[in-house]
Design a protein around this motif. Structure first.
Motif, PDB file in Angstrom:
ATOM      1  N   ASN A  67       0.828  -1.285  -0.043  1.00 57.39           N
ATOM      2  CA  ASN A  67      -0.161  -0.034   0.380  1.00 57.39           C
ATOM      3  C   ASN A  67       0.999   1.395  -0.290  1.00 57.39           C
ATOM      4  O   ASN A  67       0.481   2.235  -0.735  1.00 57.39           O
ATOM      5  CB  ASN A  67      -0.788   0.069   0.757  1.00 57.39           C
ATOM      6  CG  ASN A  67      -2.399  -0.906   0.996  1.00 57.39           C
ATOM      7  OD1 ASN A  67      -3.004  -0.204   0.652  1.00 57.39           O
ATOM      8  ND2 ASN A  67      -2.238  -2.182   1.176  1.00 57.39           N
ATOM      9  N   VAL A  68       2.077   1.450   0.584  1.00 59.04           N
ATOM     10  CA  VAL A  68       2.503   1.978   0.569  1.00 59.04           C
ATOM     11  C   VAL A  68       3.475   2.348  -0.829  1.00 59.04           C
ATOM     12  O   VAL A  68       4.197   3.730  -1.324  1.00 59.04           O
ATOM     13  CB  VAL A  68       3.829   2.202   1.970  1.00 59.04           C
ATOM     14  CG1 VAL A  68       5.191   2.962   1.830  1.00 59.04           C
ATOM     15  CG2 VAL A  68       3.053   2.003   3.648  1.00 59.04           C
ATOM     16  N   ASP A  69       4.108   1.216  -1.165  1.00 55.29           N
ATOM     17  CA  ASP A  69       4.528   1.241  -2.478  1.00 55.29           C
ATOM     18  C   ASP A  69       4.536   1.722  -3.593  1.00 55.29           C
ATOM     19  O   ASP A  69       4.504   1.752  -4.854  1.00 55.29           O
ATOM     20  CB  ASP A  69       5.489  -0.496  -2.808  1.00 55.29           C
ATOM     21  CG  ASP A  69       6.551  -0.674  -1.972  1.00 55.29           C
ATOM     22  OD1 ASP A  69       7.190  -0.070  -0.756  1.00 55.29           O
ATOM     23  OD2 ASP A  69       6.438  -2.055  -1.583  1.00 55.29           O
ATOM     24  N   PHE A  70       2.716   1.423  -3.613  1.00 56.68           N
ATOM     25  CA  PHE A  70       2.403   1.776  -4.615  1.00 56.68           C
ATOM     26  C   PHE A  70       2.014   3.180  -4.988  1.00 56.68           C
ATOM     27  O   PHE A  70       2.412   3.692  -6.292  1.00 56.68           O
ATOM     28  CB  PHE A  70       0.527   1.360  -4.445  1.00 56.68           C
ATOM     29  CG  PHE A  70      -0.671   1.638  -5.291  1.00 56.68           C
ATOM     30  CD1 PHE A  70      -0.829   1.153  -7.144  1.00 56.68           C
ATOM     31  CD2 PHE A  70      -0.991   2.242  -5.313  1.00 56.68           C
ATOM     32  CE1 PHE A  70      -1.570   1.083  -7.554  1.00 56.68           C
ATOM     33  CE2 PHE A  70      -2.164   3.312  -6.115  1.00 56.68           C
ATOM     34  CZ  PHE A  70      -2.748   2.555  -7.589  1.00 56.68           C
ATOM     35  N   PHE A  71       2.409   4.574  -3.931  1.00 57.01           N
ATOM     36  CA  PHE A  71       2.344   5.429  -4.057  1.00 57.01           C
ATOM     37  C   PHE A  71       3.612   6.307  -3.682  1.00 57.01           C
ATOM     38  O   PHE A  71       3.412   7.328  -4.185  1.00 57.01           O
ATOM     39  CB  PHE A  71       1.418   6.117  -2.035  1.00 57.01           C
ATOM     40  CG  PHE A  71       0.368   5.961  -2.415  1.00 57.01           C
ATOM     41  CD1 PHE A  71      -1.069   6.675  -3.671  1.00 57.01           C
ATOM     42  CD2 PHE A  71      -0.132   4.746  -1.819  1.00 57.01           C
ATOM     43  CE1 PHE A  71      -2.234   6.197  -3.043  1.00 57.01           C
ATOM     44  CE2 PHE A  71      -1.432   4.575  -1.947  1.00 57.01           C
ATOM     45  CZ  PHE A  71      -3.015   4.937  -3.155  1.00 57.01           C
TER      46      PHE A  71
END
Length: 107
Positions: A72-76
């Protein structure tokens, strides 16, 4: 702290959570949905409407799906904080390991 969308969402993309989110912080990748942690106000409105029970408060993500917190962090990482998912639409920013998962979700 924020909410995290985990593995049960992969290839399901129901979007009930998107419709319920009052701040438009749930973004859509090609294979799953993601919550922008800087935009999420921790209201929890998304969690009870998820039909596959894929949304967890960050501290409550089951151990088996812990890597989805990082996803979820990497997506952004590239997308940043655009200020609303409706402005962005579907993106192809799924982390590489999610793109490589075998087909999942409801048939």
């Amino acid at each position: 702290m924020t909410y995290v969308i985990a593995e049960p969402c992969v290839d399901v993309l129901d979007r009930a959570c998107v419709e319920e989110c009052p701040v438009d912080c749930i973004y859509e990748g090609k294979r799953m949905l993601y919550i922008q942690p800087d935009e999420c106000v921790d209201c929890g409105a998304c969690e009870p409407v998820c039909p596959v029970e894929a949304i967890f408060y960050e501290d409550d993500v089951p151990d088996e799906w812990e890597r989805y917190t990082a996803a979820n962090v990497d997506f952004f990482d590239t997308l940043g904080s655009p200020g609303g998912a409706s402005k962005v639409g579907v993106t192809d920013h799924d982390p590489e390991w999610i793109m490589k998962l075998p087909p999942m979700g409801e048939e």
